[in-house]
Design an enzyme around this catalytic site. Structure first.
Site, PDB file in Angstrom:
ATOM      1  N   LYS A  52     -37.959 -24.224  20.092  1.00  0.00           N
ATOM      2  CA  LYS A  52     -36.952 -24.730  19.160  1.00  0.00           C
ATOM      3  C   LYS A  52     -37.037 -26.259  19.151  1.00  0.00           C
ATOM      4  O   LYS A  52     -37.943 -26.830  18.587  1.00  0.00           O
ATOM      5  CB  LYS A  52     -35.550 -24.250  19.549  1.00  0.00           C
ATOM      6  CG  LYS A  52     -35.461 -22.806  20.066  1.00  0.00           C
ATOM      7  CD  LYS A  52     -35.779 -21.756  19.054  1.00  0.00           C
ATOM      8  CE  LYS A  52     -35.761 -20.312  19.543  1.00  0.00           C
ATOM      9  NZ  LYS A  52     -34.930 -19.884  20.605  1.00  0.00           N
TER      10      LYS A  52
ATOM     11  N   ASP B 193     -27.881 -22.872  28.163  1.00  0.00           N
ATOM     12  CA  ASP B 193     -28.974 -22.259  27.415  1.00  0.00           C
ATOM     13  C   ASP B 193     -29.268 -23.257  26.292  1.00  0.00           C
ATOM     14  O   ASP B 193     -28.517 -23.380  25.327  1.00  0.00           O
ATOM     15  CB  ASP B 193     -28.498 -20.897  26.891  1.00  0.00           C
ATOM     16  CG  ASP B 193     -29.579 -20.168  26.113  1.00  0.00           C
ATOM     17  OD1 ASP B 193     -30.680 -20.716  25.961  1.00  0.00           O
ATOM     18  OD2 ASP B 193     -29.299 -19.050  25.640  1.00  0.00           O
TER      19      ASP B 193
ATOM     20  N   TYR C 206     -55.466 -25.592  38.223  1.00  0.00           N
ATOM     21  CA  TYR C 206     -54.516 -24.550  38.628  1.00  0.00           C
ATOM     22  C   TYR C 206     -53.292 -25.168  39.297  1.00  0.00           C
ATOM     23  O   TYR C 206     -52.159 -24.795  39.016  1.00  0.00           O
ATOM     24  CB  TYR C 206     -55.197 -23.565  39.585  1.00  0.00           C
ATOM     25  CG  TYR C 206     -54.391 -22.311  39.817  1.00  0.00           C
ATOM     26  CD1 TYR C 206     -54.659 -21.143  39.089  1.00  0.00           C
ATOM     27  CD2 TYR C 206     -53.352 -22.279  40.747  1.00  0.00           C
ATOM     28  CE1 TYR C 206     -53.912 -19.999  39.283  1.00  0.00           C
ATOM     29  CE2 TYR C 206     -52.604 -21.134  40.947  1.00  0.00           C
ATOM     30  CZ  TYR C 206     -52.887 -19.987  40.226  1.00  0.00           C
ATOM     31  OH  TYR C 206     -52.141 -18.859  40.415  1.00  0.00           O
TER      32      TYR C 206
ATOM     33  N   PHE D 250     -26.756 -15.512  23.546  1.00  0.00           N
ATOM     34  CA  PHE D 250     -27.912 -15.188  22.704  1.00  0.00           C
ATOM     35  C   PHE D 250     -28.416 -13.786  23.062  1.00  0.00           C
ATOM     36  O   PHE D 250     -28.182 -13.305  24.167  1.00  0.00           O
ATOM     37  CB  PHE D 250     -29.006 -16.240  22.932  1.00  0.00           C
ATOM     38  CG  PHE D 250     -30.201 -16.038  22.051  1.00  0.00           C
ATOM     39  CD1 PHE D 250     -30.094 -16.189  20.677  1.00  0.00           C
ATOM     40  CD2 PHE D 250     -31.424 -15.695  22.589  1.00  0.00           C
ATOM     41  CE1 PHE D 250     -31.196 -15.988  19.861  1.00  0.00           C
ATOM     42  CE2 PHE D 250     -32.533 -15.501  21.774  1.00  0.00           C
ATOM     43  CZ  PHE D 250     -32.419 -15.643  20.410  1.00  0.00           C
ATOM     44  N   ASP D 251     -29.121 -13.118  22.138  1.00  0.00           N
ATOM     45  CA  ASP D 251     -29.484 -11.713  22.377  1.00  0.00           C
ATOM     46  C   ASP D 251     -30.360 -11.494  23.616  1.00  0.00           C
ATOM     47  O   ASP D 251     -30.138 -10.550  24.369  1.00  0.00           O
ATOM     48  CB  ASP D 251     -30.084 -11.050  21.124  1.00  0.00           C
ATOM     49  CG  ASP D 251     -31.318 -11.743  20.591  1.00  0.00           C
ATOM     50  OD1 ASP D 251     -31.612 -12.868  21.035  1.00  0.00           O
ATOM     51  OD2 ASP D 251     -32.004 -11.180  19.727  1.00  0.00           O
TER      52      ASP D 251
ATOM     53  N   ALA E 134     -31.828 -24.263  24.030  1.00  0.00           N
ATOM     54  CA  ALA E 134     -32.884 -24.271  23.004  1.00  0.00           C
ATOM     55  C   ALA E 134     -32.685 -25.363  21.945  1.00  0.00           C
ATOM     56  O   ALA E 134     -33.632 -26.015  21.533  1.00  0.00           O
ATOM     57  CB  ALA E 134     -32.969 -22.898  22.344  1.00  0.00           C
TER      58      ALA E 134
ATOM     59  N   HIS F 141     -33.257  -4.359  17.319  1.00  0.00           N
ATOM     60  CA  HIS F 141     -33.495  -4.933  15.993  1.00  0.00           C
ATOM     61  C   HIS F 141     -34.956  -5.266  15.720  1.00  0.00           C
ATOM     62  O   HIS F 141     -35.406  -5.226  14.590  1.00  0.00           O
ATOM     63  CB  HIS F 141     -32.628  -6.185  15.784  1.00  0.00           C
ATOM     64  CG  HIS F 141     -32.832  -7.239  16.825  1.00  0.00           C
ATOM     65  ND1 HIS F 141     -32.427  -7.076  18.128  1.00  0.00           N
ATOM     66  CD2 HIS F 141     -33.419  -8.450  16.762  1.00  0.00           C
ATOM     67  CE1 HIS F 141     -32.750  -8.159  18.813  1.00  0.00           C
ATOM     68  NE2 HIS F 141     -33.351  -9.003  18.012  1.00  0.00           N
TER      69      HIS F 141
HETATM   70  C1  LIG Z   1     -34.753 -18.553  21.356  1.00  0.00           C
HETATM   71  C2  LIG Z   1     -33.647 -18.558  22.296  1.00  0.00           C
HETATM   72  C3  LIG Z   1     -33.759 -17.964  23.567  1.00  0.00           C
HETATM   73  C4  LIG Z   1     -34.988 -17.203  24.010  1.00  0.00           C
HETATM   74  O1  LIG Z   1     -36.121 -17.967  23.951  1.00  0.00           O
HETATM   75  P1  LIG Z   1     -37.577 -17.394  23.574  1.00  0.00           P
HETATM   76  O2  LIG Z   1     -38.432 -18.593  23.644  1.00  0.00           O
HETATM   77  O3  LIG Z   1     -37.482 -16.783  22.216  1.00  0.00           O
HETATM   78  O4  LIG Z   1     -37.920 -16.380  24.596  1.00  0.00           O
HETATM   79  C5  LIG Z   1     -32.679 -18.048  24.405  1.00  0.00           C
HETATM   80  N1  LIG Z   1     -31.540 -18.646  24.031  1.00  0.00           N
HETATM   81  C6  LIG Z   1     -31.392 -19.219  22.822  1.00  0.00           C
HETATM   82  C7  LIG Z   1     -30.115 -19.902  22.467  1.00  0.00           C
HETATM   83  C8  LIG Z   1     -32.432 -19.176  21.912  1.00  0.00           C
HETATM   84  O5  LIG Z   1     -32.271 -19.725  20.708  1.00  0.00           O
END
Ligand SMILES: *Cc1c(COP(=O)(O)O)cnc(C)c1O
Length: 457
Positions: free
Chosen positions: A257, A214, A72, A124-125, A216, A449
């Site tokens: 990613k 951000d 833990y 990003f969304d 990814a 979506h």
């Molecule tokens: C996928 C992604 C996210 C969100 O990540 P999740 O692992 O799907 O929750 C945030 N920003 C970008 C640029 C992404 O490609």
């Protein structure tokens, strides 16, 4: 002759995928309310819905799964991941989260409040969702070149510094941070140049603001810097990555990613105060500091994935597979976003279906037709994704109506990719016979979506 970019790995295990007939697929997609997210995976032959969590882990990553420490508190897996994040990315503090949006949730809970403005490059969304959910506003400062699919500018993910400075001046007391998405998913997987990252950091310093990446697809961004920004030609991917993150104060990561795992995320932080603030929310929402939503085994695989995902020859074969799809589509006359980005090819549905009203969701029509044609699943990056304006509640029509074909990492062969290109060419050739699109019969108040239900208009 120049040798092709062959993959620096071979296949040790295979997973069967399902073929089907056109009649099957017409029935299935109707039952799915014309929403590709509602299909079962065995109704899909080649799945390019997303590159998120869909990559193939290596034998070394699977070995790391067996070595996971599920304690833990203070698990060795936590320290393995901490070391990878510090060595490769340069962040002394980190918090594990169950995926990327959880990292956003935790960080934004600590930093974003009602009435704030968060400038960046085409958020990003989920990022935008987490900003708007807190009654704050995401301000898109992407360069205008990003929206012209024929413009060959190599860094269409860049922030327009004039737009950014205008926002910084106007809202200077209500800006918690600037956020840069690398690569910029919403603008077509387009990279941000090192020069632009540096310039944004300088501007942020001038206004005393912090910068969040951000991140990814940071490794794909690094590869595209190496191959497109002249002075980085001879710099290693690892050194490029280090310099990129030297311009960030905080990073959020969806490990699904570029870290090539099926689930996971984290926040990298340089400042101890921000780390302490975020820790409170991590413990409430995700879990204790040393596991935060991840099992030990998954942190191990993620640490290994950070190493593999930043290897030059892997990135070279990855980016060139994306280019292979782009080149094939161009050869077949399919209009696509150029130059090709890091993880996906974006097909311009506005050009293919301009005879259908934009109110009938052109990109969704194209995505559905591609599925019916060949069992290939892409995703709409258009009006359905752009959602309604939070104030006027009207549909927002983005400049581009894209179908994104995202390529999972280390998963499909170039034969699969060629199959996709031929399928899309067939849809293009019969596109004039498509005469109408869809209307919404049900939708969620935010991020519609995923669950929207449609019927033929
Ligand atoms: C996928 C992604 C996210 C969100 O990540 P999740 O692992 O799907 O929750 C945030 N920003 C970008 C640029 C992404 O490609």
């Amino acid at each position: 002759m120049k040798l092709p970019y062959a993959e620096p790995y071979k296949i040790k295990m295979v997973e069967n995928i399902s073929k089907s007939t056109i009649e099957n697929r017409i029935e299935w997609i109707k039952n799915a309310k014309y929403n590709l997210f509602n299909l079962k995976s065995n109704q899909v032959f080649i799945d390019l819905l997303t590159d998120s969590g869909t990559g193939a882990m290596s034998d070394k990553q699977w070995s790391e799964i067996m070595l996971g420490d599920e304690s833990y508190a203070g698990a060795s897996s936590y320290f393995k991941l901490k070391n990878a994040i510090s060595d490769i990315l340069g962040f002394p503090y980190f918090l594990p989260t169950h995926q990327g949006r959880a990292a956003e949730n935790v960080l934004f809970s600590a930093l974003v409040k009602k009435g704030d403005f968060v400038p960046g490059n085409a958020h990003f969304d989920t990022t935008k969702g987490h900003i708007e959910f807190r009654k704050a506003t995401a301000v898109d400062c992407t360069i205008d070149e990003a929206y012209d699919i024929e413009n060959l500018f190599p860094f269409k993910g860049n922030v327009n510094l004039n737009k950014l400075e205008a926002v910084l001046k106007e809202h200077k007391n209500n800006i918690p941070f600037i956020i840069i998405t690398i690569t910029c998913n919403s603008a077509g997987g387009q990279p941000v140049s090192m020069q632009n990252l540096r310039d944004v950091k300088n501007l942020a310093d001038k206004y005393n603001k912090i910068v969040v990446f951000d991140s990814a697809r940071f490794a794909e961004n690094a590869y595209l810097i190496k191959t497109r920004e002249a002075e980085y030609k001879d710099v290693s991917i690892r050194d490029i990555v280090k310099e990129m993150f030297s311009y960030a104060d905080v990073m959020t990561m969806s490990s699904k990613k570029d870290a090539i795992v099926n689930m996971g995320g984290f926040i990298g932080i340089k400042d101890e105060e921000i780390f302490k603030k975020a820790t409170v929310f991590n413990i409430i929402f995700e879990g204790y500091i040393t596991y935060g939503g991840m099992s030990g085994r998954d942190m191990n695989a993620l640490a290994q994935g950070l190493h593999e995902g930043t290897e030059f020859y892997y990135l070279e074969s990855r980016i060139n597979q994306v280019k292979f799809l782009g080149d094939k589509l161009v050869e077949f006359g399919v209009p696509v976003q150029k130059p090709f980005g890091g993880h996906a090819i974006f097909v311009d549905a506005n050009k293919i279906l301009q005879h259908i009203p934009v109110e009938q969701y052109r990109a969704q029509i194209l995505a559905v037709e591609l599925y019916i044609e060949a069992g290939v699943r892409g995703v709409e990056i258009g009006t359905l994704l752009a959602d309604r304006d939070p104030i006027t509640k009207k549909d927002r029509y983005p400049k581009n109506e894209f179908v994104r074909l995202a390529i999972p990492r280390r998963t499909y062969t170039n034969n699969h990719i060629e199959y996709v290109a031929v399928a899309l060419a067939n849809v293009l050739n019969r596109s004039k016979k498509i005469t109408s699109g869809y209307k919404i019969i049900s939708e969620a108040p935010i991020m519609r979506h995923f669950t929207v239900e449609l019927e033929k208009a």
